[in-house]
Design a protein around this motif. Structure first.
Motif, PDB file in Angstrom:
ATOM      1  N   MET A 244      21.762 -70.318   6.268  1.00 54.76           N
ATOM      2  CA  MET A 244      22.132 -70.098   4.877  1.00 54.76           C
ATOM      3  C   MET A 244      22.623 -71.382   4.229  1.00 54.76           C
ATOM      4  O   MET A 244      23.062 -72.315   4.914  1.00 54.76           O
ATOM      5  N   VAL A 245      22.571 -71.392   2.897  1.00 57.42           N
ATOM      6  CA  VAL A 245      23.128 -72.481   2.090  1.00 57.42           C
ATOM      7  C   VAL A 245      24.104 -71.870   1.098  1.00 57.42           C
ATOM      8  O   VAL A 245      23.745 -70.961   0.345  1.00 57.42           O
ATOM      9  N   GLN A 246      25.345 -72.345   1.130  1.00 55.89           N
ATOM     10  CA  GLN A 246      26.326 -71.914   0.137  1.00 55.89           C
ATOM     11  C   GLN A 246      26.435 -72.966  -0.948  1.00 55.89           C
ATOM     12  O   GLN A 246      26.693 -74.137  -0.664  1.00 55.89           O
TER      13      GLN A 246
ATOM     14  N   PHE B  55      16.034 -75.678   4.877  1.00 56.50           N
ATOM     15  CA  PHE B  55      15.102 -76.401   4.013  1.00 56.50           C
ATOM     16  C   PHE B  55      14.517 -75.478   2.946  1.00 56.50           C
ATOM     17  O   PHE B  55      14.364 -75.861   1.786  1.00 56.50           O
ATOM     18  N   GLN B  56      14.196 -74.246   3.339  1.00 52.05           N
ATOM     19  CA  GLN B  56      13.638 -73.291   2.392  1.00 52.05           C
ATOM     20  C   GLN B  56      14.681 -72.795   1.385  1.00 52.05           C
ATOM     21  O   GLN B  56      14.323 -72.306   0.314  1.00 52.05           O
ATOM     22  N   SER B  57      15.962 -72.901   1.729  1.00 47.50           N
ATOM     23  CA  SER B  57      17.028 -72.389   0.878  1.00 47.50           C
ATOM     24  C   SER B  57      17.664 -73.452  -0.005  1.00 47.50           C
ATOM     25  O   SER B  57      18.459 -73.123  -0.895  1.00 47.50           O
ATOM     26  N   LEU B  58      17.341 -74.699   0.217  1.00 46.37           N
ATOM     27  CA  LEU B  58      17.896 -75.800  -0.574  1.00 46.37           C
ATOM     28  C   LEU B  58      17.116 -75.998  -1.877  1.00 46.37           C
ATOM     29  O   LEU B  58      15.961 -75.585  -1.986  1.00 46.37           O
ATOM     30  N   PRO B  59      17.725 -76.673  -2.879  1.00 46.30           N
ATOM     31  CA  PRO B  59      16.975 -77.047  -4.077  1.00 46.30           C
ATOM     32  C   PRO B  59      15.790 -77.943  -3.727  1.00 46.30           C
ATOM     33  O   PRO B  59      15.810 -78.640  -2.705  1.00 46.30           O
TER      34      PRO B  59
ATOM     35  N   ARG C 150      25.045 -80.101  -5.583  1.00 46.09           N
ATOM     36  CA  ARG C 150      24.927 -78.661  -5.830  1.00 46.09           C
ATOM     37  C   ARG C 150      25.343 -77.795  -4.645  1.00 46.09           C
ATOM     38  O   ARG C 150      25.705 -76.631  -4.818  1.00 46.09           O
ATOM     39  N   VAL C 151      25.301 -78.351  -3.456  1.00 45.85           N
ATOM     40  CA  VAL C 151      25.551 -77.570  -2.244  1.00 45.85           C
ATOM     41  C   VAL C 151      26.982 -77.767  -1.774  1.00 45.85           C
ATOM     42  O   VAL C 151      27.471 -78.896  -1.675  1.00 45.85           O
ATOM     43  N   HIS C 152      27.649 -76.652  -1.459  1.00 46.45           N
ATOM     44  CA  HIS C 152      28.996 -76.724  -0.887  1.00 46.45           C
ATOM     45  C   HIS C 152      28.923 -76.935   0.623  1.00 46.45           C
ATOM     46  O   HIS C 152      29.597 -77.811   1.173  1.00 46.45           O
ATOM     47  N   LYS C 153      28.110 -76.131   1.304  1.00 48.63           N
ATOM     48  CA  LYS C 153      27.956 -76.299   2.739  1.00 48.63           C
ATOM     49  C   LYS C 153      26.692 -75.590   3.194  1.00 48.63           C
ATOM     50  O   LYS C 153      26.138 -74.754   2.473  1.00 48.63           O
ATOM     51  N   ILE C 154      26.256 -75.930   4.397  1.00 49.99           N
ATOM     52  CA  ILE C 154      25.159 -75.213   5.037  1.00 49.99           C
ATOM     53  C   ILE C 154      25.722 -74.466   6.239  1.00 49.99           C
ATOM     54  O   ILE C 154      26.662 -74.937   6.896  1.00 49.99           O
ATOM     55  N   ILE C 155      25.172 -73.289   6.486  1.00 42.71           N
ATOM     56  CA  ILE C 155      25.698 -72.403   7.518  1.00 42.71           C
ATOM     57  C   ILE C 155      24.581 -72.114   8.508  1.00 42.71           C
ATOM     58  O   ILE C 155      23.602 -71.436   8.187  1.00 42.71           O
ATOM     59  N   LEU C 156      24.722 -72.659   9.707  1.00 46.54           N
ATOM     60  CA  LEU C 156      23.764 -72.413  10.782  1.00 46.54           C
ATOM     61  C   LEU C 156      24.141 -71.125  11.497  1.00 46.54           C
ATOM     62  O   LEU C 156      25.301 -70.936  11.880  1.00 46.54           O
ATOM     63  N   THR C 157      23.188 -70.244  11.669  1.00 45.68           N
ATOM     64  CA  THR C 157      23.453 -69.035  12.441  1.00 45.68           C
ATOM     65  C   THR C 157      23.070 -69.248  13.899  1.00 45.68           C
ATOM     66  O   THR C 157      22.176 -70.031  14.222  1.00 45.68           O
TER      67      THR C 157
ATOM     68  N   ARG D 261      27.862 -74.505  -4.821  1.00 47.05           N
ATOM     69  CA  ARG D 261      29.175 -74.790  -5.396  1.00 47.05           C
ATOM     70  C   ARG D 261      29.787 -73.586  -6.094  1.00 47.05           C
ATOM     71  O   ARG D 261      30.999 -73.454  -6.172  1.00 47.05           O
ATOM     72  N   ASP D 262      28.933 -72.698  -6.634  1.00 50.00           N
ATOM     73  CA  ASP D 262      29.439 -71.526  -7.349  1.00 50.00           C
ATOM     74  C   ASP D 262      29.738 -70.358  -6.413  1.00 50.00           C
ATOM     75  O   ASP D 262      29.994 -69.244  -6.876  1.00 50.00           O
ATOM     76  N   ALA D 263      29.698 -70.575  -5.112  1.00 51.80           N
ATOM     77  CA  ALA D 263      29.991 -69.595  -4.066  1.00 51.80           C
ATOM     78  C   ALA D 263      28.824 -68.664  -3.769  1.00 51.80           C
ATOM     79  O   ALA D 263      28.930 -67.819  -2.879  1.00 51.80           O
ATOM     80  N   SER D 264      27.711 -68.787  -4.494  1.00 56.57           N
ATOM     81  CA  SER D 264      26.539 -67.987  -4.139  1.00 56.57           C
ATOM     82  C   SER D 264      25.910 -68.541  -2.867  1.00 56.57           C
ATOM     83  O   SER D 264      26.027 -69.733  -2.562  1.00 56.57           O
ATOM     84  N   ILE D 265      25.261 -67.655  -2.107  1.00 54.64           N
ATOM     85  CA  ILE D 265      24.647 -68.033  -0.840  1.00 54.64           C
ATOM     86  C   ILE D 265      23.173 -67.656  -0.869  1.00 54.64           C
ATOM     87  O   ILE D 265      22.812 -66.531  -1.220  1.00 54.64           O
ATOM     88  N   VAL D 266      22.320 -68.591  -0.510  1.00 52.90           N
ATOM     89  CA  VAL D 266      20.885 -68.359  -0.373  1.00 52.90           C
ATOM     90  C   VAL D 266      20.551 -68.409   1.107  1.00 52.90           C
ATOM     91  O   VAL D 266      20.915 -69.360   1.801  1.00 52.90           O
ATOM     92  N   ALA D 267      19.883 -67.363   1.595  1.00 47.60           N
ATOM     93  CA  ALA D 267      19.563 -67.265   3.017  1.00 47.60           C
ATOM     94  C   ALA D 267      18.077 -67.031   3.200  1.00 47.60           C
ATOM     95  O   ALA D 267      17.399 -66.502   2.320  1.00 47.60           O
TER      96      ALA D 267
END
Length: 404
Positions: A261-263, A166-170, A179-186, A265-271
């Motif tokens: 994390m959130v990946q 939630f904190q990493s999403l737009p 805008r989001v390609h995928k979300i990555i749960l650790t 569309r441009d392949a950048s990842i926000v964690a």
């Protein structure tokens, strides 16, 4: 959605599951901000001593116990000590407190499907709903989300992984899918991340509950050991964030520093990173869209030795794949999976079945329940009860205790 309260007014909080680990962490955060929050209701299952101590400390208007006998004991002891809190009992009291006009925000921390009905009540009443009970979404699904929409509630995730997402999403949810390609749960991998899968049948409840990073209750600790906790989080993420199941991924991160994390569309990842302390997502949920002191220690990057990542081992953690299978099956399947897992974990903790039988019971229950898509809370509760009966039958078979 409820209108914003005036800055000088305190936010009135009800904590469902006050004597558990999430309840304790919530109260710790609240104690740091007495000028901002007022505890008006606390609930517990059977822990009379703990609830008495909390009522003496916080002086809530209401205390709710699950059973009448525990409620009577609590009331007698509170009267003896001159405490003014009104004692209520039973599921109906949970619902009433969650939806009460004198409650602004509800911390939903009751473990399991038992928390679904008060969560739906809080949603329909338009509360700020801090969701630590993932089962409300796993079981409630679209029925629960419909209650959130109709009530205009503010739904905020408290699980560390979902709070991180939630904190990493737009900021604008309308843009998430584009805008989001995928979300990555650790996932930490739990206590058996490196253990030979052939030895897992012999593990004890004490070993399964010995989580390497987090201090949690026994049920959720076992779920972490089987990775069913992560399977339920995948389902929760699907409903919270509206992305297709194929756009949700799980990666093992033993250090639990990156919470998810959130990946894009441009392949950048926000964690989102932080120490493994539940007070961080709790403080964020309490103060959103602002931030307040959580009491957690910040990361010291000078002492942080490494951050590593691994693929989830399907042989060691077969239950994880059930998340995507349930999401792709008929509506209501996720509720069946949750019910089966609650029954199986309880049987393991009681010493009735071995550790690896949890997965076996989950699979057999999924294949043994035929359902119609649930459209109401009553449908969900009936489906939950049916799944528990089927799972209980499998437990009885495995323990040679056939029902009469």
């Amino acid at each position: 959605m409820r209108s914003e309260r005036e800055p000088m007014n305190k936010t009135r909080i009800a904590i469902l599951g006050a004597t558990g680990s999430i309840g304790g962490s919530t109260l710790d955060v609240l104690a740091r901000h007495p000028d901002r929050f007022d505890v008006v209701a606390l609930t517990a299952a059977t822990q009379v001593d703990a609830m008495l101590a909390l009522c003496a400390r916080w002086r809530p208007r209401w205390a709710v116990m699950a059973s009448a006998s525990h409620g009577r004991e609590l009331e007698q002891r509170m009267r003896a000590e001159g405490l003014p809190t009104e004692v209520l009992v039973g599921p109906a009291a949970l619902v009433d407190v969650a939806a009460h006009d004198e409650v602004d925000a509800v911390m939903a921390a009751i473990v399991g499907a038992a928390g679904l009905e008060p969560c739906i009540a809080a949603a329909r009443a338009g509360k700020r709903l801090l969701l630590a009970n993932k089962e409300a979404l796993v079981v409630g699904g679209d029925v629960f989300l419909q209650a959130v929409r109709e009530g205009g509630a503010t739904l905020l995730p408290i699980d560390s992984e979902h709070s991180a997402i939630f904190q990493s999403l737009p900021e604008d949810p309308a843009t998430w899918s584009e805008r989001v390609h995928k979300i990555i749960l650790t996932a930490s991998g739990g206590p058996f991340r490196t253990r030979d899968p052939a030895t897992l049948e012999a593990v004890t409840p004490e070993q399964a509950c010995a989580h390497p990073n987090w201090v949690m209750g026994r049920k959720i600790s076992v779920d972490s050991a089987t990775m069913m906790n992560k399977a339920l989080e995948v389902i929760e993420a699907r409903y919270l964030f509206g992305l297709a199941p194929r756009r949700i991924e799980v990666v093992i991160h033993p250090q639990s520093v990156i919470h998810s994390m959130v990946q894009y569309r441009d392949a950048s990842i926000v964690a989102q990173l932080g120490t493994p302390d539940m007070r961080v997502p709790i403080a964020y949920g309490l103060s959103w869209p602002n931030r307040i002191d959580s009491g957690a220690a910040p990361i010291d990057f000078h002492t942080l030795s490494a951050m590593t990542f691994e693929a989830a081992d399907a042989h060691r953690f077969p239950g994880l794949q059930l998340a995507w299978q349930a999401l792709e099956a008929a509506p209501g399947t996720t509720a069946v999976l949750n019910a089966a897992n609650e029954v199986a974990v309880a049987a393991f903790l009681d010493g009735r079945i071995g550790f690896t039988r949890i997965h076996e019971i989950n699979v057999e229950t999924l294949s043994g329940v035929t359902m119609s898509p649930p459209a109401t809370l009553a449908d969900l509760l009936a489906l939950d009860a049916l799944a528990r009966r089927v799972a209980g039958g499998h437990v009885d078979r495995l323990t040679h205790r056939h029902p009469s």
